[in-house]
Design a protein around this motif. Structure first.
Motif, mmCIF file in Angstrom:
data_model
loop_
_atom_site.group_PDB
_atom_site.id
_atom_site.type_symbol
_atom_site.label_atom_id
_atom_site.label_comp_id
_atom_site.label_asym_id
_atom_site.label_seq_id
_atom_site.Cartn_x
_atom_site.Cartn_y
_atom_site.Cartn_z
ATOM 1 N N TRP A 34 0.857 -1.185 0.000
ATOM 2 C CA TRP A 34 0.000 0.000 0.000
ATOM 3 C C TRP A 34 0.899 1.242 0.000
ATOM 4 C CZ3 TRP A 34 -5.084 0.279 -0.824
ATOM 5 C CH2 TRP A 34 -5.881 -0.840 -0.579
ATOM 6 N N TYR A 35 0.639 2.127 -0.958
ATOM 7 C CA TYR A 35 1.362 3.387 -1.053
ATOM 8 C C TYR A 35 0.377 4.543 -0.895
ATOM 9 C CZ TYR A 35 5.652 1.293 -2.993
ATOM 10 O OH TYR A 35 6.809 0.576 -3.188
ATOM 11 N N ARG A 36 0.865 5.648 -0.393
ATOM 12 C CA ARG A 36 0.084 6.896 -0.362
ATOM 13 C C ARG A 36 0.792 7.906 -1.264
ATOM 14 N NH1 ARG A 36 -1.012 9.647 5.336
ATOM 15 N NH2 ARG A 36 1.271 9.674 5.346
ATOM 16 N N GLN A 37 0.014 8.527 -2.132
ATOM 17 C CA GLN A 37 0.564 9.523 -3.043
ATOM 18 C C GLN A 37 -0.179 10.837 -2.845
ATOM 19 O OE1 GLN A 37 0.181 8.746 -7.260
ATOM 20 N NE2 GLN A 37 1.881 10.094 -7.764
ATOM 21 N N ILE A 38 0.486 11.791 -2.229
ATOM 22 C CA ILE A 38 -0.068 13.129 -2.064
ATOM 23 C C ILE A 38 0.081 13.865 -3.395
ATOM 24 C CG2 ILE A 38 0.227 15.311 -0.841
ATOM 25 C CD1 ILE A 38 1.172 13.608 1.564
ATOM 26 N N LEU A 39 -0.883 14.688 -3.714
ATOM 27 C CA LEU A 39 -0.908 15.385 -4.992
ATOM 28 C C LEU A 39 0.411 16.115 -5.250
ATOM 29 C CD1 LEU A 39 -2.859 15.941 -7.340
ATOM 30 C CD2 LEU A 39 -3.462 18.091 -6.197
ATOM 31 N N GLY A 40 1.015 15.831 -6.402
ATOM 32 C CA GLY A 40 2.248 16.497 -6.781
ATOM 33 C C GLY A 40 3.506 15.835 -6.256
ATOM 34 N N GLN A 41 3.362 14.696 -5.604
ATOM 35 C CA GLN A 41 4.512 13.989 -5.038
ATOM 36 C C GLN A 41 4.553 12.548 -5.527
ATOM 37 O OE1 GLN A 41 4.747 14.366 -0.782
ATOM 38 N NE2 GLN A 41 4.115 16.519 -0.813
ATOM 39 N N GLY A 42 5.694 11.897 -5.288
ATOM 40 C CA GLY A 42 5.805 10.479 -5.604
ATOM 41 C C GLY A 42 5.166 9.628 -4.528
ATOM 42 N N PRO A 43 4.841 8.378 -4.861
ATOM 43 C CA PRO A 43 4.250 7.477 -3.866
ATOM 44 C C PRO A 43 5.205 7.187 -2.718
ATOM 45 C CG PRO A 43 3.954 6.631 -6.101
ATOM 46 C CD PRO A 43 4.928 7.761 -6.193
ATOM 47 N N GLU A 44 4.630 7.026 -1.534
ATOM 48 C CA GLU A 44 5.400 6.643 -0.349
ATOM 49 C C GLU A 44 4.809 5.368 0.242
ATOM 50 O OE1 GLU A 44 7.008 10.784 1.554
ATOM 51 O OE2 GLU A 44 4.910 10.299 1.887
ATOM 52 N N LEU A 45 5.683 4.425 0.572
ATOM 53 C CA LEU A 45 5.223 3.138 1.078
ATOM 54 C C LEU A 45 4.609 3.282 2.463
ATOM 55 C CD1 LEU A 45 5.168 0.028 0.634
ATOM 56 C CD2 LEU A 45 7.316 -0.044 1.923
ATOM 57 N N LEU A 46 3.408 2.727 2.616
ATOM 58 C CA LEU A 46 2.764 2.668 3.930
ATOM 59 C C LEU A 46 3.003 1.313 4.593
ATOM 60 C CD1 LEU A 46 -0.704 4.333 3.223
ATOM 61 C CD2 LEU A 46 1.197 5.301 4.527
ATOM 62 N N VAL A 47 2.759 0.247 3.830
ATOM 63 C CA VAL A 47 2.883 -1.086 4.398
ATOM 64 C C VAL A 47 3.159 -2.089 3.294
ATOM 65 C CG1 VAL A 47 0.383 -1.475 4.293
ATOM 66 C CG2 VAL A 47 1.754 -2.794 5.912
ATOM 67 N N GLN A 48 3.934 -3.111 3.633
ATOM 68 C CA GLN A 48 4.266 -4.197 2.708
ATOM 69 C C GLN A 48 3.946 -5.528 3.377
ATOM 70 O OE1 GLN A 48 8.328 -4.219 1.288
ATOM 71 N NE2 GLN A 48 8.228 -6.376 0.678
ATOM 72 N N PHE A 49 3.224 -6.381 2.643
ATOM 73 C CA PHE A 49 2.897 -7.733 3.109
ATOM 74 C C PHE A 49 3.644 -8.774 2.282
ATOM 75 C CE2 PHE A 49 -0.696 -7.121 5.956
ATOM 76 C CZ PHE A 49 -1.231 -5.906 5.558
ATOM 77 N N GLN A 50 4.073 -9.814 2.941
ATOM 78 C CA GLN A 50 4.539 -11.027 2.282
ATOM 79 C C GLN A 50 3.562 -12.113 2.723
ATOM 80 O OE1 GLN A 50 6.876 -11.462 0.044
ATOM 81 N NE2 GLN A 50 6.733 -13.682 -0.089
ATOM 82 N N ASP A 51 2.744 -12.576 1.754
ATOM 83 C CA ASP A 51 1.611 -13.441 2.106
ATOM 84 C C ASP A 51 0.759 -12.692 3.143
ATOM 85 O OD1 ASP A 51 4.018 -15.989 1.788
ATOM 86 O OD2 ASP A 51 2.392 -15.592 0.379
ATOM 87 N N GLU A 52 0.481 -13.285 4.291
ATOM 88 C CA GLU A 52 -0.379 -12.598 5.251
ATOM 89 C C GLU A 52 0.407 -11.812 6.302
ATOM 90 O OE1 GLU A 52 -0.062 -15.774 4.842
ATOM 91 O OE2 GLU A 52 0.439 -16.739 6.753
ATOM 92 N N SER A 53 1.735 -11.847 6.220
ATOM 93 C CA SER A 53 2.565 -11.211 7.245
ATOM 94 C C SER A 53 3.025 -9.819 6.824
ATOM 95 C CB SER A 53 3.796 -12.082 7.524
ATOM 96 O OG SER A 53 3.413 -13.361 7.973
ATOM 97 N N VAL A 54 3.059 -8.909 7.784
ATOM 98 C CA VAL A 54 3.578 -7.568 7.538
ATOM 99 C C VAL A 54 5.104 -7.615 7.511
ATOM 100 C CG1 VAL A 54 3.786 -5.238 8.438
ATOM 101 C CG2 VAL A 54 1.593 -6.436 8.585
ATOM 102 N N VAL A 55 5.683 -7.128 6.420
ATOM 103 C CA VAL A 55 7.138 -7.076 6.286
ATOM 104 C C VAL A 55 7.668 -5.718 6.720
ATOM 105 C CG1 VAL A 55 9.038 -7.141 4.631
ATOM 106 C CG2 VAL A 55 7.166 -8.780 4.438
ATOM 107 N N ASP A 56 6.934 -4.668 6.357
ATOM 108 C CA ASP A 56 7.381 -3.315 6.677
ATOM 109 C C ASP A 56 6.155 -2.435 6.864
ATOM 110 O OD1 ASP A 56 9.680 -0.934 5.039
ATOM 111 O OD2 ASP A 56 8.454 -0.765 6.853
ATOM 112 N N ASP A 57 5.979 -1.888 8.025
ATOM 113 C CA ASP A 57 4.917 -0.901 8.275
ATOM 114 C C ASP A 57 5.488 0.281 9.033
ATOM 115 O OD1 ASP A 57 3.185 -2.468 11.128
ATOM 116 O OD2 ASP A 57 5.279 -1.952 10.775
#
Lengths: 116, 114
Positions: A34-57
């Protein structure tokens, strides 16, 4: 061609309300982002899953944001309560081999949130 | 830590003229580099990728990019712009030492004049 599905495409809500976004990745893709992209900016990572596990939040504002991928397939991102600064495009992406040298992501069309 | 700088926030060209979108990166290891394009209210689409093979990478829609390690650059070019190329372009770096996490540049908006 396989796509990453997201819904809703557009959401308008008042501050302090709860919102939820849904993502269905490409079949067989173990990694979901999941990424969040504010208007006029590049996407920023919110959370990364590997299968059902959170890898990076590490960048997920955990006081108001939550994300889950219970069965390791589709995922939901929730915001409660929404604040004015949460207005942005929320992008979901998936990839097949996160450990490979080239981590190619396929993005969905995004969910645009407007908080009034 | 890895980072990406897109040197121009806006680029305007006339239809039929060359396109150059500039990107410089910082990475502690041998990076993978990507260009993505985003049309209004759409998701991001992969244009091309560099993964330590040929330094000149050809992508979709006539775009190509050249990896120059000595200059830490990965500029995107196209010989002749089309109106349909008008969009936002993002340069992205991925580094094995950063867990293959993608870091996006701030984007360059390409405008194509008739």
């Amino acid at each position: 061609e396989a796509e990453v599905a997201q819904s809703p495409r557009y959401k308008i809500t008042e501050k302090s309300q709860a919102v939820a976004f849904w993502c269905d990745p490409i079949s067989g893709h173990a990694t979901l982002y999941w990424y969040r992209q504010i208007l006029g900016q590049g996407p920023e990572l919110l959370v990364q899953f590997q299968d059902e596990s959170v890898v990076d939040d590490s960048q997920l504002p955990k006081d108001r944001f939550s994300a889950e991928r219970l069965k390791g397939v589709d995922s939901t991102l929730k915001i409660q309560p929404a604040e004015l600064g949460d207005s942005a495009m929320y992008l979901c992406a998936s990839s097949f081999q996160p450990g490979s040298g080239a981590n190619v992501l396929t993005f969905g069309a995004g969910s645009r949130l407007t908080v009034l | 830590a890895q980072s990406v700088t897109q040197l121009d926030s806006h680029v305007s060209v006339s239809e039929g003229t060359p396109v150059l979108l500039r990107c410089n990166y910082s990475s502690s290891y041998s990076p993978s580099l990507f260009w993505y394009v985003q049309h209004p209210n759409k998701g991001l689409q992969l244009l091309l990728k560099y993964t330590s093979a040929a330094t000149l990478v050809k992508g979709i829609n006539g775009f190509e990019a050249e990896f120059k390690k000595s200059e830490t650059s990965f500029h995107l070019t196209k010989p002749s712009a089309h109106m349909s190329d008008a969009a936002e372009y993002f340069c992205v770096v991925s580094d094995y030492n950063a867990g293959n996490m993608l870091t996006f540049g701030g984007g360059t908006r390409l405008m194509v004049k008739p």
